[in-house]
Design a protein around this motif. Structure first.
Motif, PDB file in Angstrom:
ATOM      1  N   LEU A 253       0.833  -1.198   0.000  1.00 51.41           N
ATOM      2  CA  LEU A 253       0.000   0.000   0.000  1.00 51.41           C
ATOM      3  C   LEU A 253       0.872   1.254   0.000  1.00 51.41           C
ATOM      4  O   LEU A 253       0.594   2.225  -0.705  1.00 51.41           O
ATOM      5  N   TRP A 254       1.932   1.215   0.801  1.00 51.05           N
ATOM      6  CA  TRP A 254       2.876   2.335   0.822  1.00 51.05           C
ATOM      7  C   TRP A 254       3.548   2.490  -0.540  1.00 51.05           C
ATOM      8  O   TRP A 254       3.681   3.607  -1.058  1.00 51.05           O
ATOM      9  N   ALA A 255       3.984   1.382  -1.114  1.00 50.57           N
ATOM     10  CA  ALA A 255       4.708   1.443  -2.390  1.00 50.57           C
ATOM     11  C   ALA A 255       3.810   1.977  -3.504  1.00 50.57           C
ATOM     12  O   ALA A 255       4.251   2.786  -4.337  1.00 50.57           O
ATOM     13  N   ALA A 256       2.563   1.542  -3.538  1.00 57.08           N
ATOM     14  CA  ALA A 256       1.649   2.009  -4.576  1.00 57.08           C
ATOM     15  C   ALA A 256       1.406   3.510  -4.448  1.00 57.08           C
ATOM     16  O   ALA A 256       1.427   4.249  -5.443  1.00 57.08           O
ATOM     17  N   ALA A 257       1.190   3.962  -3.206  1.00 58.53           N
ATOM     18  CA  ALA A 257       0.920   5.385  -2.989  1.00 58.53           C
ATOM     19  C   ALA A 257       2.146   6.235  -3.289  1.00 58.53           C
ATOM     20  O   ALA A 257       2.063   7.261  -3.984  1.00 58.53           O
ATOM     21  N   LEU A 258       3.311   5.809  -2.786  1.00 61.74           N
ATOM     22  CA  LEU A 258       4.530   6.592  -2.994  1.00 61.74           C
ATOM     23  C   LEU A 258       4.974   6.556  -4.454  1.00 61.74           C
ATOM     24  O   LEU A 258       5.458   7.562  -4.991  1.00 61.74           O
ATOM     25  N   GLY A 259       4.831   5.398  -5.096  1.00 63.44           N
ATOM     26  CA  GLY A 259       5.184   5.305  -6.506  1.00 63.44           C
ATOM     27  C   GLY A 259       4.347   6.239  -7.356  1.00 63.44           C
ATOM     28  O   GLY A 259       4.848   6.878  -8.293  1.00 63.44           O
ATOM     29  N   TRP A 260       3.067   6.342  -7.024  1.00 61.14           N
ATOM     30  CA  TRP A 260       2.167   7.222  -7.767  1.00 61.14           C
ATOM     31  C   TRP A 260       2.466   8.695  -7.486  1.00 61.14           C
ATOM     32  O   TRP A 260       2.566   9.516  -8.396  1.00 61.14           O
ATOM     33  N   VAL A 262       5.259  10.154  -6.009  1.00 62.65           N
ATOM     34  CA  VAL A 262       6.635  10.641  -6.186  1.00 62.65           C
ATOM     35  C   VAL A 262       7.168  10.379  -7.587  1.00 62.65           C
ATOM     36  O   VAL A 262       7.842  11.231  -8.175  1.00 62.65           O
ATOM     37  N   PHE A 263       6.848   9.205  -8.149  1.00 61.12           N
ATOM     38  CA  PHE A 263       7.441   8.814  -9.430  1.00 61.12           C
ATOM     39  C   PHE A 263       6.415   8.711 -10.563  1.00 61.12           C
ATOM     40  O   PHE A 263       6.750   8.229 -11.645  1.00 61.12           O
ATOM     41  N   ALA A 264       5.184   9.137 -10.312  1.00 58.89           N
ATOM     42  CA  ALA A 264       4.119   9.112 -11.324  1.00 58.89           C
ATOM     43  C   ALA A 264       3.903   7.721 -11.898  1.00 58.89           C
ATOM     44  O   ALA A 264       3.617   7.567 -13.087  1.00 58.89           O
ATOM     45  N   GLU A 265       4.033   6.699 -11.049  1.00 59.85           N
ATOM     46  CA  GLU A 265       3.786   5.317 -11.474  1.00 59.85           C
ATOM     47  C   GLU A 265       2.305   5.007 -11.261  1.00 59.85           C
ATOM     48  O   GLU A 265       1.820   5.074 -10.126  1.00 59.85           O
ATOM     49  N   PRO A 266       1.560   4.686 -12.333  1.00 61.44           N
ATOM     50  CA  PRO A 266       0.110   4.503 -12.205  1.00 61.44           C
ATOM     51  C   PRO A 266      -0.264   3.284 -11.373  1.00 61.44           C
ATOM     52  O   PRO A 266       0.500   2.318 -11.273  1.00 61.44           O
ATOM     53  N   VAL A 267      -1.426   3.360 -10.772  1.00 61.27           N
ATOM     54  CA  VAL A 267      -1.975   2.246  -9.992  1.00 61.27           C
ATOM     55  C   VAL A 267      -3.160   1.684 -10.772  1.00 61.27           C
ATOM     56  O   VAL A 267      -4.164   2.361 -10.981  1.00 61.27           O
ATOM     57  N   SER A 268      -3.068   0.424 -11.191  1.00 65.10           N
ATOM     58  CA  SER A 268      -4.092  -0.186 -12.033  1.00 65.10           C
ATOM     59  C   SER A 268      -5.210  -0.790 -11.196  1.00 65.10           C
ATOM     60  O   SER A 268      -5.077  -0.967  -9.981  1.00 65.10           O
ATOM     61  N   PRO A 269      -6.353  -1.142 -11.825  1.00 67.39           N
ATOM     62  CA  PRO A 269      -7.424  -1.839 -11.101  1.00 67.39           C
ATOM     63  C   PRO A 269      -6.938  -3.161 -10.498  1.00 67.39           C
ATOM     64  O   PRO A 269      -7.409  -3.561  -9.429  1.00 67.39           O
TER      65      PRO A 269
END
Length: 300
Positions: A253-260, A262-269
């Motif tokens: 959960l932390w990685a998905a939020a921080l990736g999105w 800080v690094f603009a990494e999308p979170v998919s369904p």
């Protein structure tokens, strides 16, 4: 050293906090790896870490640990060094959420290592929680498999999986180490071992440049790394490795939020669906009734 009393709920909460702190550190480290490279980042964080841990531990330390305990400290420090290099190498090549999802094989390995090395028993609720959370990982990986992630993904993925195996060993060693030593001692020897190994490799790596602009981030990573060590040491002294291992799943959960963020990494369904299973697994594990503490041979 007498083991602290068992406080499973407190231990679980503290382990969750440790995962959160180290997840933020992962984001800082990813930024540093992209900015100055893996080796330079590892060397300078090791220097900052050993200075911090020495300042906190040496002025108030008690008797020097026994040779057996020192060997345990050094062995785990070496495992953590290899684990960290592999993880941050992979983290620089694949999205944070993908990297963390791949590491979730570690708690499952640790569950069974704890049975054979620590004499722990695995409760049915813990097994069910682990399988539920791992099903969430499979959903996430299935979603990532349909997305083009660019060059270096296979190498990065292999590095993350190898790091996960090291981390499974680390989880079990952490339990034994936490029963043999106090958190500040563990942090001091871990940082000292990492620093010695990193600086011993300098002649073979050609040296590194002084990172003037990156020092605030390096110091922040060192502080968070040490805080994570202390929190995990506290938790694993008060709860079984198999029980606490599932807290690692909350790192996604932390990685998905921080990736999105800080690094603009999308979170998919797929990622969101997997996260629901992961959180569900952690909640189920947190409700596991404590079991009698197994006898663990003292390190003297």
């Amino acid at each position: 050293m007498t083991a602290p009393r068992q406080h499973p709920v407190l231990a679980f909460a503290v382990a969750l906090a440790a995962v959160g702190v180290l997840s933020v550190m992962d984001a800082v480290m990813k930024g540093l790896v992209l900015a100055i490279g893996l080796y330079a980042t590892s060397v300078w964080r090791a220097l900052a870490g050993v200075i911090l841990s020495s300042a906190l531990y040496l002025p108030r330390r008690g008797p020097w640990p026994t040779p057996n305990v020192i060997r345990l400290h050094v062995a785990r420090g070496a495992v953590v060094t290899v684990m960290g290099l592999l993880f941050f190498f992979g983290l620089g090549r694949i999205p944070m959420a993908q990297a963390i999802a791949l590491t979730f094989i570690a708690p499952l390995i640790a569950l069974f290592l704890a049975v054979f090395t620590l004499g722990e028993r695995i409760g049915r609720r813990t097994v069910a929680a682990s399988l539920t959370a791992f099903a969430g990982v499979l959903v996430i990986v299935a979603g990532q498999a349909s997305t083009s992630l660019g060059e270096g993904v296979l190498v990065g993925t292999a590095a993350i999986l190898a790091s996960a195996v090291c981390y499974a060993v680390n989880i079990v060693m952490m339990r034994r180490q936490s029963l043999a030593a106090k958190p500040l001692e563990i942090g001091f020897f871990q940082n000292g071992t990492i620093a010695l190994l990193m600086f011993a490799s300098l002649p073979f790596m050609g040296g590194v440049e002084w990172p003037t602009a990156e020092w605030p981030a390096i110091l922040a990573a060192a502080v968070m790394s040490f805080a994570g060590v202390l929190l995990f040491a506290f938790a694993y002294a008060r709860g079984e490795a198999g029980y606490l291992a599932v807290t690692e799943y909350s790192g996604f959960l932390w990685a998905a939020a921080l990736g999105w963020l800080v690094f603009a990494e999308p979170v998919s369904p797929y990622t969101l669906a997997g996260a629901v299973l992961i959180v569900g697994g952690c909640i189920v594990a947190a409700r596991e009734k404590p079991r009698p503490e197994p006898e663990i041979e003292a390190l003297a």
